[in-house]
Design a protein around this motif. Structure first.
Motif, PDB file in Angstrom:
ATOM      1  N   ALA A 152      71.541  65.452  18.985  1.00 50.41           N
ATOM      2  CA  ALA A 152      70.691  66.607  18.682  1.00 50.41           C
ATOM      3  C   ALA A 152      70.825  66.913  17.198  1.00 50.41           C
ATOM      4  N   LEU A 153      69.706  67.196  16.548  1.00 45.98           N
ATOM      5  CA  LEU A 153      69.679  67.473  15.114  1.00 45.98           C
ATOM      6  C   LEU A 153      69.339  68.933  14.888  1.00 45.98           C
ATOM      7  N   PHE A 154      69.898  69.509  13.830  1.00 45.54           N
ATOM      8  CA  PHE A 154      69.446  70.832  13.417  1.00 45.54           C
ATOM      9  C   PHE A 154      69.322  70.856  11.903  1.00 45.54           C
ATOM     10  N   LYS A 165      66.865  65.091  19.637  1.00 45.02           N
ATOM     11  CA  LYS A 165      66.278  66.425  19.733  1.00 45.02           C
ATOM     12  C   LYS A 165      66.455  67.145  18.395  1.00 45.02           C
ATOM     13  N   PHE A 166      65.531  68.091  18.092  1.00 41.26           N
ATOM     14  CA  PHE A 166      65.595  68.803  16.815  1.00 41.26           C
ATOM     15  C   PHE A 166      65.478  70.293  17.019  1.00 41.26           C
ATOM     16  N   ILE A 167      66.416  71.044  16.410  1.00 39.22           N
ATOM     17  CA  ILE A 167      66.371  72.502  16.403  1.00 39.22           C
ATOM     18  C   ILE A 167      66.280  72.947  14.950  1.00 39.22           C
ATOM     19  N   GLY A 168      65.209  73.631  14.587  1.00 40.96           N
ATOM     20  CA  GLY A 168      65.062  74.040  13.190  1.00 40.96           C
ATOM     21  C   GLY A 168      63.681  74.600  12.927  1.00 40.96           C
ATOM     22  N   ARG A 304      71.316  80.697  13.094  1.00 42.47           N
ATOM     23  CA  ARG A 304      70.582  80.648  14.356  1.00 42.47           C
ATOM     24  C   ARG A 304      70.342  79.204  14.794  1.00 42.47           C
ATOM     25  N   GLN A 305      69.991  78.344  13.844  1.00 40.63           N
ATOM     26  CA  GLN A 305      69.770  76.935  14.163  1.00 40.63           C
ATOM     27  C   GLN A 305      71.013  76.312  14.781  1.00 40.63           C
ATOM     28  N   ALA A 306      72.168  76.540  14.141  1.00 39.68           N
ATOM     29  CA  ALA A 306      73.405  75.937  14.617  1.00 39.68           C
ATOM     30  C   ALA A 306      73.812  76.507  15.976  1.00 39.68           C
ATOM     31  N   TYR A 307      73.666  77.828  16.128  1.00 38.06           N
ATOM     32  CA  TYR A 307      74.008  78.467  17.405  1.00 38.06           C
ATOM     33  C   TYR A 307      73.143  77.896  18.532  1.00 38.06           C
ATOM     34  N   PRO A 324      64.005  70.632  24.796  1.00 38.86           N
ATOM     35  CA  PRO A 324      62.712  70.222  24.230  1.00 38.86           C
ATOM     36  C   PRO A 324      62.911  69.288  23.053  1.00 38.86           C
ATOM     37  N   ASP A 325      61.953  68.406  22.827  1.00 40.34           N
ATOM     38  CA  ASP A 325      62.065  67.472  21.704  1.00 40.34           C
ATOM     39  C   ASP A 325      62.204  68.232  20.381  1.00 40.34           C
ATOM     40  N   GLN A 326      61.480  69.349  20.274  1.00 36.88           N
ATOM     41  CA  GLN A 326      61.573  70.172  19.072  1.00 36.88           C
ATOM     42  C   GLN A 326      61.638  71.648  19.475  1.00 36.88           C
ATOM     43  N   ASN A 327      62.630  72.335  18.946  1.00 37.91           N
ATOM     44  CA  ASN A 327      62.754  73.778  19.136  1.00 37.91           C
ATOM     45  C   ASN A 327      62.573  74.403  17.755  1.00 37.91           C
TER      46      ASN A 327
END
Length: 344
Positions: A152-154, A165-168, A304-307, A324-327
């Motif tokens: 998972a990436l952020f 997966k990406f969160i950002g 927030r991204q890291a959390y 999800p693939d992208q958040n």
């Protein structure tokens, strides 16, 4: 209210022992076909939903998440991210989620590779990372795929065309937001500078979005792009001075990362009244925002991204909840009028 059924309740309804229900629920031990069918019939009728957390606690199941992140001592942008990781790790630790942090030098590819290999040594269940080096990251992700480690990436998006997966934030769109802000502040024929301070791959997406905004408007503004290093402040001042000497009509500058304060410091002795748009709520940036040297900051919400990064993968491990693939988080525009509401 819906009744909360216990194993004892299910056993009574199915006409079997509690041990039989336990074996059916946990798919262990031998159960007759008749007993199996009877228990499954009851489970279907009561719409039984297992409690993954309770099961993990009972089985002492432990999940390991390795977090690979730039060293916040070398780049203060990452300090809020570390706070987000710390809070999420504390929240999920009672449920068998263990988080271990690994820090790499954000300007050293070899440090990234070496630290990543260290993070993968014990084959964690998840690698959560803010990766700054494209090619090196792809090799690490390939190794994760071979070892069945979820990635998972952020913060920094890397398009791998696989299952990461990406969160950002939508970095391309943040560039468009910056362009829209500047467009409202400058004359139609003004020159605008895009400054990449210590270039990283995510900055190119921001530049692309910025340029696309003006191209779609068929605007007459002239856009120039410079990539500068900040390790030598004297050299940065000299390079910045040449930039304004070569482009005397520059009315605005878009700094594509959190280092707008270094640009302000570099032009301190220049008599320039320009619009500046940058990123992130570093103390130095906020100070220049209040002083009027920076007009707008785009808040990337690193904490927030890291959390959310820890939270999403933890809920996936505990509940089987799909990631999800992208958040993508909202893009917030910060000014002197609203900055106080974004400070912890």
């Amino acid at each position: 209210m819906e009744k909360k059924y216990t194993i004892k309740d299910i056993a009574a309804l199915a006409g079997v022992s509690k041990g039989t229900v336990d074996r059916v629920l946990h798919r262990r031990g031998k159960v007759s076909e008749k007993a199996q069918a009877s228990v499954e019939k009851v489970l279907k009728e009561i719409d039984y939903q297992p409690n993954p957390i309770a099961r993990n606690l009972k089985n002492n199941k432990v999940y390991n998440i390795s977090v690979l992140i730039p060293d916040p001592k070398k780049d203060s942008y990452w300090r809020p991210a570390m706070q987000g990781i710390k809070e999420a790790a504390k929240e999920f630790k009672p449920f068998g989620i263990l988080v271990k942090k690994y820090y790499y030098n954000p300007i050293d590819k070899a440090s990234f590779v070496e630290t990543a290999k260290e993070a993968l040594k014990k084959t964690p269940d998840v690698l959560l990372t803010a990766a700054l080096f494209q090619n090196e990251a792809l090799k690490i992700f390939a190794e994760c795929q071979e070892k069945n480690i979820l990635v998972a990436l952020f913060n920094n998006y890397i398009n791998t065309f696989t299952s990461e997966k990406f969160i950002g934030q939508d970095l391309y769109q943040t560039g468009r937001v910056a362009a829209s802000l500047i467009d409202k502040m400058v004359k139609p024929n003004a020159a605008i500078a895009i400054l990449h301070l210590d270039m990283e791959m995510h900055m190119q997406l921001k530049e692309n979005g910025f340029k696309a905004y003006f191209e779609e408007k068929n605007a007459s503004q002239k856009i120039v792009t410079y990539s500068l290093q900040t390790t030598d402040q004297t050299d940065l001042k000299q390079t910045t001075a040449r930039l304004f000497k070569n482009h005397k009509d520059i009315e605005a500058v878009f700094v594509t990362n959190s280092k707008a304060y270094l640009f302000i410091k570099a032009i301190n002795n220049l008599d320039k009244n320009i619009t500046v748009v940058g990123y992130d709520l570093l103390e130095q940036n906020i100070a220049h925002l209040h002083e009027g040297h920076i007009d707008f900051l785009i808040h990337q919400k690193p904490k927030r991204q890291a959390y959310l990064g820890i939270g999403c993968v933890a809920e996936h491990l505990l509940f089987g909840k799909e990631i999800p693939d992208q958040n993508l988080l909202p893009i917030d525009i910060i000014t002197t009028e609203n900055v106080q509401y974004y400070l912890d």
